[in-house]
Design a protein around this motif. Structure first.
Motif, PDB file in Angstrom:
ATOM      1  N   LEU A   1       0.823  -1.200   0.000  1.00  0.00           N
ATOM      2  CA  LEU A   1       0.000   0.000   0.000  1.00  0.00           C
ATOM      3  C   LEU A   1       0.863   1.259   0.000  1.00  0.00           C
ATOM      4  O   LEU A   1       0.595   2.218  -0.730  1.00  0.00           O
ATOM      5  CB  LEU A   1      -0.915  -0.017   1.230  1.00  0.00           C
ATOM      6  CG  LEU A   1      -1.818   1.180   1.468  1.00  0.00           C
ATOM      7  CD1 LEU A   1      -2.783   1.365   0.310  1.00  0.00           C
ATOM      8  CD2 LEU A   1      -2.580   1.001   2.789  1.00  0.00           C
ATOM      9  N   GLN A   2       1.904   1.239   0.811  1.00  0.00           N
ATOM     10  CA  GLN A   2       2.805   2.392   0.898  1.00  0.00           C
ATOM     11  C   GLN A   2       3.466   2.697  -0.456  1.00  0.00           C
ATOM     12  O   GLN A   2       3.584   3.857  -0.859  1.00  0.00           O
ATOM     13  CB  GLN A   2       3.884   2.123   1.950  1.00  0.00           C
ATOM     14  CG  GLN A   2       4.882   3.247   2.123  1.00  0.00           C
ATOM     15  CD  GLN A   2       5.817   2.974   3.287  1.00  0.00           C
ATOM     16  OE1 GLN A   2       5.700   3.580   4.345  1.00  0.00           O
ATOM     17  NE2 GLN A   2       6.745   2.035   3.094  1.00  0.00           N
ATOM     18  N   ASP A   3       3.879   1.645  -1.165  1.00  0.00           N
ATOM     19  CA  ASP A   3       4.484   1.846  -2.490  1.00  0.00           C
ATOM     20  C   ASP A   3       3.504   2.523  -3.446  1.00  0.00           C
ATOM     21  O   ASP A   3       3.871   3.440  -4.185  1.00  0.00           O
ATOM     22  CB  ASP A   3       4.916   0.500  -3.086  1.00  0.00           C
ATOM     23  CG  ASP A   3       6.213  -0.013  -2.470  1.00  0.00           C
ATOM     24  OD1 ASP A   3       6.825   0.715  -1.683  1.00  0.00           O
ATOM     25  OD2 ASP A   3       6.590  -1.157  -2.796  1.00  0.00           O
ATOM     26  N   LEU A   4       2.267   2.060  -3.437  1.00  0.00           N
ATOM     27  CA  LEU A   4       1.268   2.620  -4.348  1.00  0.00           C
ATOM     28  C   LEU A   4       0.928   4.067  -4.000  1.00  0.00           C
ATOM     29  O   LEU A   4       0.663   4.880  -4.890  1.00  0.00           O
ATOM     30  CB  LEU A   4       0.003   1.761  -4.337  1.00  0.00           C
ATOM     31  CG  LEU A   4       0.173   0.351  -4.906  1.00  0.00           C
ATOM     32  CD1 LEU A   4      -1.111  -0.450  -4.732  1.00  0.00           C
ATOM     33  CD2 LEU A   4       0.552   0.403  -6.378  1.00  0.00           C
ATOM     34  N   ILE A   5       0.939   4.384  -2.720  1.00  0.00           N
ATOM     35  CA  ILE A   5       0.701   5.774  -2.316  1.00  0.00           C
ATOM     36  C   ILE A   5       1.835   6.670  -2.802  1.00  0.00           C
ATOM     37  O   ILE A   5       1.609   7.801  -3.248  1.00  0.00           O
ATOM     38  CB  ILE A   5       0.538   5.866  -0.782  1.00  0.00           C
ATOM     39  CG1 ILE A   5      -0.780   5.198  -0.361  1.00  0.00           C
ATOM     40  CG2 ILE A   5       0.574   7.320  -0.312  1.00  0.00           C
ATOM     41  CD1 ILE A   5      -0.953   5.072   1.132  1.00  0.00           C
ATOM     42  N   MET A   6       3.068   6.168  -2.757  1.00  0.00           N
ATOM     43  CA  MET A   6       4.197   6.921  -3.300  1.00  0.00           C
ATOM     44  C   MET A   6       4.005   7.176  -4.792  1.00  0.00           C
ATOM     45  O   MET A   6       4.303   8.267  -5.306  1.00  0.00           O
ATOM     46  CB  MET A   6       5.509   6.176  -3.036  1.00  0.00           C
ATOM     47  CG  MET A   6       5.909   6.117  -1.568  1.00  0.00           C
ATOM     48  SD  MET A   6       7.289   4.985  -1.248  1.00  0.00           S
ATOM     49  CE  MET A   6       8.633   5.819  -2.100  1.00  0.00           C
ATOM     50  N   ASP A   7       3.487   6.152  -5.492  1.00  0.00           N
ATOM     51  CA  ASP A   7       3.210   6.323  -6.924  1.00  0.00           C
ATOM     52  C   ASP A   7       2.126   7.377  -7.158  1.00  0.00           C
ATOM     53  O   ASP A   7       2.221   8.168  -8.099  1.00  0.00           O
ATOM     54  CB  ASP A   7       2.773   4.991  -7.539  1.00  0.00           C
ATOM     55  CG  ASP A   7       3.870   3.945  -7.507  1.00  0.00           C
ATOM     56  OD1 ASP A   7       5.046   4.329  -7.612  1.00  0.00           O
ATOM     57  OD2 ASP A   7       3.544   2.754  -7.373  1.00  0.00           O
ATOM     58  N   LEU A   8       1.115   7.368  -6.302  1.00  0.00           N
ATOM     59  CA  LEU A   8       0.033   8.352  -6.433  1.00  0.00           C
ATOM     60  C   LEU A   8       0.569   9.768  -6.238  1.00  0.00           C
ATOM     61  O   LEU A   8       0.159  10.696  -6.951  1.00  0.00           O
ATOM     62  CB  LEU A   8      -1.071   8.057  -5.418  1.00  0.00           C
ATOM     63  CG  LEU A   8      -2.312   8.950  -5.489  1.00  0.00           C
ATOM     64  CD1 LEU A   8      -3.010   8.800  -6.840  1.00  0.00           C
ATOM     65  CD2 LEU A   8      -3.266   8.622  -4.350  1.00  0.00           C
TER      66      LEU A   8
END
Length: 251
Positions: free
Chosen positions: A168-175
């Motif tokens: 989840l943290q990785d995807l938030i960084m992408d967002l």
């Protein structure tokens, strides 16, 4: 002509209907039609000899004649000119003012950027939905024990919710990367053959303010607030690399 276009198996197998539509040949040519229309609209507003009747004719003829375009391409060996002639046949009164002062990349590069921006918005929306699903999953399983690993070896217990929070943290960084990227994308602009805007300065009798206003109006009508201040025939491809970096991170 549409059925003769090469289609990648990757696109046929894995692309969503929305993304396939955005990068279809039909939609790409529609962006070309949009560019011709918006350039004509801006030229009409700024006082060039482009009539409201000619604009109306372009607005009323939104279909693409792929058969006629193919016939023209066999003659002129140029895809943009082929579709320009085909559109001219559909809009005979507007034909003399189509592509006035423009070069092919005024049409194709800006059209590509329209497609790119819309595709990034699709990805952003899907990314937000995926983040929400991971957040719900992590919350649901926040107390479920599981084994954690280090160096591919069993290590200590953790919870499934905690492990999901890593993804989840990785995807938030992408967002955080894609959110500011979309509105910051720059339009190639209406700069003519080599980026000097000489053809448009000539049309407006050297009035630089009108040339700048023309470019601004066309960009805004296509959904862009930012324009490259300097280009050659094409917009700087460093922007493409920036987009690819964000896509690679998400992938």
């Amino acid at each position: 002509m549409e059925h003769n276009q090469y289609q990648s198996p990757l696109g046929l197998r894995y692309s969503s209907p929305e993304m396939s539509h955005t990068f279809s040949q039909e939609y790409r040519i529609k962006t070309w039609h949009k560019m011709w229309l918006e350039i004509a609209r801006a030229q009409h507003k700024l006082g060039l000899n482009v009539s409201a009747k000619q604009i109306q004719e372009l607005e009323n003829n939104t279909s693409i004649d792929f058969v006629k375009a193919q016939e023209y391409e066999e003659q002129v060996h140029h895809d943009v000119m082929a579709h320009l002639h085909a559109l001219g046949d559909q809009c005979p009164s507007a034909k003399p003012i189509l592509h006035l002062g423009a070069t092919s990349c005024c049409i194709t590069d800006n059209g590509d950027l329209i497609q790119m921006k819309e595709a990034l918005s699709l990805i952003e929306n899907k990314l937000i939905k995926t983040i929400q699903q991971f957040a719900d999953f992590a919350e649901k399983h926040h107390n479920l024990p599981c084994l954690a690993y280090t160096h591919l070896q069993p290590a200590q217990p953790t919870t499934l919710g905690k492990r999901a929070s890593l993804w989840l943290q990785d995807l938030i960084m992408d967002l955080y990367e894609i959110e500011p990227l979309i509105p910051s994308l720059k339009f190639r602009g209406i700069k003519g053959t080599t980026g000097t805007q000489a053809s448009f300065l000539n049309l407006f009798n050297g009035d630089e303010k009108k040339v700048k206003e023309l470019e601004k109006q066309v960009a805004q009508s296509c959904g862009f607030d930012n324009i490259f201040p300097i280009t050659g025939q094409t917009y700087p491809r460093k922007q493409d690399v920036t987009v690819l970096n964000v896509l690679c991170n998400i992938a």
